[in-house]
Design a protein around this motif. Sequence first.
Motif, PDB file in Angstrom:
ATOM      1  N   MET A   1       0.846  -1.176   0.000  1.00 16.46           N
ATOM      2  CA  MET A   1       0.000   0.000   0.000  1.00 16.46           C
ATOM      3  C   MET A   1       0.890   1.237   0.000  1.00 16.46           C
ATOM      4  SD  MET A   1      -3.288   0.870   2.349  1.00 16.46           S
ATOM      5  CE  MET A   1      -2.666   1.965   3.580  1.00 16.46           C
ATOM      6  N   ARG A   2       0.438   2.263  -0.688  1.00 10.69           N
ATOM      7  CA  ARG A   2       1.167   3.522  -0.704  1.00 10.69           C
ATOM      8  C   ARG A   2       0.205   4.659  -0.385  1.00 10.69           C
ATOM      9  NH1 ARG A   2       0.110   1.952  -5.756  1.00 10.69           N
ATOM     10  NH2 ARG A   2      -0.674   3.466  -7.243  1.00 10.69           N
ATOM     11  N   LEU A   3       0.754   5.794   0.004  1.00 15.12           N
ATOM     12  CA  LEU A   3      -0.048   6.955   0.371  1.00 15.12           C
ATOM     13  C   LEU A   3       0.244   8.107  -0.581  1.00 15.12           C
ATOM     14  CD1 LEU A   3       0.560   5.344   3.144  1.00 15.12           C
ATOM     15  CD2 LEU A   3      -0.249   7.413   4.205  1.00 15.12           C
ATOM     16  N   THR A   4      -0.772   8.897  -0.856  1.00 19.05           N
ATOM     17  CA  THR A   4      -0.547  10.146  -1.570  1.00 19.05           C
ATOM     18  C   THR A   4       0.022  11.140  -0.559  1.00 19.05           C
ATOM     19  OG1 THR A   4      -2.734  11.046  -1.088  1.00 19.05           O
ATOM     20  CG2 THR A   4      -2.496   9.725  -3.127  1.00 19.05           C
ATOM     21  N   GLN A   5       0.540  12.242  -1.050  1.00 15.84           N
ATOM     22  CA  GLN A   5       1.062  13.259  -0.142  1.00 15.84           C
ATOM     23  C   GLN A   5      -0.053  13.803   0.757  1.00 15.84           C
ATOM     24  OE1 GLN A   5       4.465  14.047   0.131  1.00 15.84           O
ATOM     25  NE2 GLN A   5       3.636  14.838   2.043  1.00 15.84           N
ATOM     26  N   ALA A   6      -1.255  13.968   0.211  1.00 14.15           N
ATOM     27  CA  ALA A   6      -2.381  14.477   1.003  1.00 14.15           C
ATOM     28  C   ALA A   6      -2.724  13.518   2.142  1.00 14.15           C
ATOM     29  CB  ALA A   6      -3.601  14.700   0.118  1.00 14.15           C
ATOM     30  N   ALA A   7      -2.718  12.211   1.869  1.00 10.98           N
ATOM     31  CA  ALA A   7      -3.017  11.223   2.910  1.00 10.98           C
ATOM     32  C   ALA A   7      -1.920  11.218   3.966  1.00 10.98           C
ATOM     33  CB  ALA A   7      -3.176   9.835   2.298  1.00 10.98           C
ATOM     34  N   ALA A   8      -0.668  11.263   3.538  1.00  5.73           N
ATOM     35  CA  ALA A   8       0.441  11.273   4.492  1.00  5.73           C
ATOM     36  C   ALA A   8       0.388  12.511   5.385  1.00  5.73           C
ATOM     37  CB  ALA A   8       1.775  11.202   3.757  1.00  5.73           C
ATOM     38  N   ASP A   9       0.101  13.657   4.802  1.00  3.28           N
ATOM     39  CA  ASP A   9       0.003  14.891   5.585  1.00  3.28           C
ATOM     40  C   ASP A   9      -1.101  14.795   6.622  1.00  3.28           C
ATOM     41  OD1 ASP A   9       2.072  15.967   4.070  1.00  3.28           O
ATOM     42  OD2 ASP A   9       0.744  17.193   2.806  1.00  3.28           O
ATOM     43  N   ARG A  10      -2.255  14.245   6.234  1.00  2.00           N
ATOM     44  CA  ARG A  10      -3.383  14.138   7.170  1.00  2.00           C
ATOM     45  C   ARG A  10      -3.101  13.119   8.266  1.00  2.00           C
ATOM     46  NH1 ARG A  10      -6.693  16.750  10.164  1.00  2.00           N
ATOM     47  NH2 ARG A  10      -8.661  15.691  10.503  1.00  2.00           N
ATOM     48  N   VAL A  11      -2.488  11.985   7.933  1.00  2.00           N
ATOM     49  CA  VAL A  11      -2.119  11.001   8.954  1.00  2.00           C
ATOM     50  C   VAL A  11      -1.145  11.634   9.939  1.00  2.00           C
ATOM     51  CG1 VAL A  11      -0.899   8.824   9.376  1.00  2.00           C
ATOM     52  CG2 VAL A  11      -2.584   8.962   7.536  1.00  2.00           C
ATOM     53  N   ARG A  12      -0.157  12.360   9.428  1.00  2.00           N
ATOM     54  CA  ARG A  12       0.829  13.018  10.293  1.00  2.00           C
ATOM     55  C   ARG A  12       0.134  14.001  11.248  1.00  2.00           C
ATOM     56  NH1 ARG A  12       3.446  14.839   6.564  1.00  2.00           N
ATOM     57  NH2 ARG A  12       4.919  13.146   6.304  1.00  2.00           N
ATOM     58  N   GLU A  13      -0.782  14.806  10.730  1.00  2.00           N
ATOM     59  CA  GLU A  13      -1.529  15.754  11.564  1.00  2.00           C
ATOM     60  C   GLU A  13      -2.308  15.033  12.664  1.00  2.00           C
ATOM     61  OE1 GLU A  13      -4.160  17.833   8.940  1.00  2.00           O
ATOM     62  OE2 GLU A  13      -2.527  18.846   7.881  1.00  2.00           O
ATOM     63  N   LEU A  14      -2.969  13.960  12.310  1.00  2.00           N
ATOM     64  CA  LEU A  14      -3.775  13.218  13.283  1.00  2.00           C
ATOM     65  C   LEU A  14      -2.919  12.547  14.343  1.00  2.00           C
ATOM     66  CD1 LEU A  14      -6.412  11.689  10.853  1.00  2.00           C
ATOM     67  CD2 LEU A  14      -6.795  13.501  12.545  1.00  2.00           C
ATOM     68  N   VAL A  15      -1.771  11.997  13.932  1.00  2.00           N
ATOM     69  CA  VAL A  15      -0.862  11.357  14.891  1.00  2.00           C
ATOM     70  C   VAL A  15      -0.311  12.397  15.852  1.00  2.00           C
ATOM     71  CG1 VAL A  15       1.358  10.176  15.140  1.00  2.00           C
ATOM     72  CG2 VAL A  15      -0.283   9.391  13.439  1.00  2.00           C
ATOM     73  N   GLU A  16       0.109  13.542  15.328  1.00  2.00           N
ATOM     74  CA  GLU A  16       0.630  14.607  16.190  1.00  2.00           C
ATOM     75  C   GLU A  16      -0.436  15.101  17.158  1.00  2.00           C
ATOM     76  OE1 GLU A  16       2.233  17.519  13.494  1.00  2.00           O
ATOM     77  OE2 GLU A  16       3.946  16.252  12.982  1.00  2.00           O
ATOM     78  N   ALA A  17      -1.665  15.226  16.710  1.00  2.00           N
ATOM     79  CA  ALA A  17      -2.755  15.688  17.565  1.00  2.00           C
ATOM     80  C   ALA A  17      -3.119  14.657  18.633  1.00  2.00           C
ATOM     81  CB  ALA A  17      -3.985  16.016  16.721  1.00  2.00           C
ATOM     82  N   SER A  18      -2.791  13.389  18.393  1.00  2.00           N
ATOM     83  CA  SER A  18      -3.126  12.334  19.354  1.00  2.00           C
ATOM     84  C   SER A  18      -2.281  12.421  20.620  1.00  2.00           C
ATOM     85  CB  SER A  18      -2.962  10.949  18.723  1.00  2.00           C
ATOM     86  OG  SER A  18      -1.588  10.600  18.631  1.00  2.00           O
ATOM     87  N   GLY A  19      -1.119  13.077  20.534  1.00  2.00           N
ATOM     88  CA  GLY A  19      -0.245  13.191  21.698  1.00  2.00           C
ATOM     89  C   GLY A  19       0.622  11.968  21.943  1.00  2.00           C
ATOM     90  N   HIS A  20       0.573  11.004  21.049  1.00  2.00           N
ATOM     91  CA  HIS A  20       1.398   9.795  21.166  1.00  2.00           C
ATOM     92  C   HIS A  20       2.398   9.789  20.020  1.00  2.00           C
ATOM     93  CE1 HIS A  20      -1.161   8.052  24.250  1.00  2.00           C
ATOM     94  NE2 HIS A  20      -2.195   8.438  23.528  1.00  2.00           N
ATOM     95  N   ALA A  21       3.633  10.133  20.308  1.00  4.12           N
ATOM     96  CA  ALA A  21       4.655  10.246  19.261  1.00  4.12           C
ATOM     97  C   ALA A  21       4.904   8.923  18.544  1.00  4.12           C
ATOM     98  CB  ALA A  21       5.961  10.760  19.860  1.00  4.12           C
ATOM     99  N   SER A  22       4.684   7.796  19.235  1.00  2.00           N
ATOM    100  CA  SER A  22       4.957   6.501  18.624  1.00  2.00           C
ATOM    101  C   SER A  22       3.755   5.946  17.864  1.00  2.00           C
ATOM    102  CB  SER A  22       5.368   5.496  19.699  1.00  2.00           C
ATOM    103  OG  SER A  22       4.305   5.296  20.620  1.00  2.00           O
ATOM    104  N   ALA A  23       2.669   6.691  17.839  1.00  2.00           N
ATOM    105  CA  ALA A  23       1.444   6.188  17.217  1.00  2.00           C
ATOM    106  C   ALA A  23       1.586   6.042  15.706  1.00  2.00           C
ATOM    107  CB  ALA A  23       0.265   7.111  17.533  1.00  2.00           C
ATOM    108  N   GLY A  24       0.797   5.142  15.186  1.00  2.00           N
ATOM    109  CA  GLY A  24       0.694   4.948  13.747  1.00  2.00           C
ATOM    110  C   GLY A  24      -0.743   4.596  13.427  1.00  2.00           C
ATOM    111  N   LEU A  25      -1.075   4.605  12.171  1.00  2.00           N
ATOM    112  CA  LEU A  25      -2.418   4.283  11.737  1.00  2.00           C
ATOM    113  C   LEU A  25      -2.464   2.827  11.317  1.00  2.00           C
ATOM    114  CD1 LEU A  25      -5.239   5.513  11.060  1.00  2.00           C
ATOM    115  CD2 LEU A  25      -4.376   5.798   8.736  1.00  2.00           C
ATOM    116  N   ARG A  26      -3.437   2.090  11.826  1.00  2.00           N
ATOM    117  CA  ARG A  26      -3.622   0.680  11.457  1.00  2.00           C
ATOM    118  C   ARG A  26      -4.825   0.601  10.525  1.00  2.00           C
ATOM    119  NH1 ARG A  26      -5.651  -4.516  14.141  1.00  2.00           N
ATOM    120  NH2 ARG A  26      -4.132  -6.033  13.398  1.00  2.00           N
ATOM    121  N   VAL A  27      -4.623  -0.002   9.351  1.00  2.00           N
ATOM    122  CA  VAL A  27      -5.656  -0.113   8.333  1.00  2.00           C
ATOM    123  C   VAL A  27      -5.994  -1.580   8.142  1.00  2.00           C
ATOM    124  CG1 VAL A  27      -6.215   0.321   5.907  1.00  2.00           C
ATOM    125  CG2 VAL A  27      -4.811   1.955   7.167  1.00  2.00           C
TER     126      VAL A  27
END
Length: 117
Positions: A1-27
Motif C-alpha cells: 500500500m502507498r499513500l498520496t502526499q495528502a493522505a500522508a500529511d493528514r495522517v501526520r496531523e492526526l498522529v501529532e494531535a493524538s499526543g502519542h509520538a509513537s502512534a501509527g495508523l492501522r488499516v
Amino acid sequence: MRLTQAAADRVRELVEASGHASAGLRVGVTKGGCAGMEYTMEFVDAPAKFDEIVEDRGVRVFIDAKAVLYLLGTEMDYVTDKLSAKFVFNNPNQTSACGCGESIALTPARPEALGAA
C-alpha cells in the motif's frame, strides 16, 4: 500500500494531535455494509504481531495481517471537497461498491502477485 502526499500529511496531523509520538495508523478490512466489506482505521501505539509495516512519505501505516491480500496495490488518498473530507482507497482488488460509498466488495490478490508489490 502507498499513500498520496495528502493522505500522508493528514495522517501526520492526526498522529501529532493524538499526543502519542509513537502512534501509527492501522488499516484493515472487516465484513459489513451492504456490499460485504468495509475499510477500518484506528490509531495504535505499535503494530500487532503479524501486521505489515508501511513507511511512506514520513508516516507509518500498519496493515492488519488479515487485510494484506485485500490491500495489495492500494493507494490511500485524502480528499476534501465543499461538503466532506475523507480518506479514499483506490484499490485494484475492489470489484464493486454500494451506492453510499461506505461499503465495498473485494477479491483478495493472488499470492503470486505478492512478489510484484
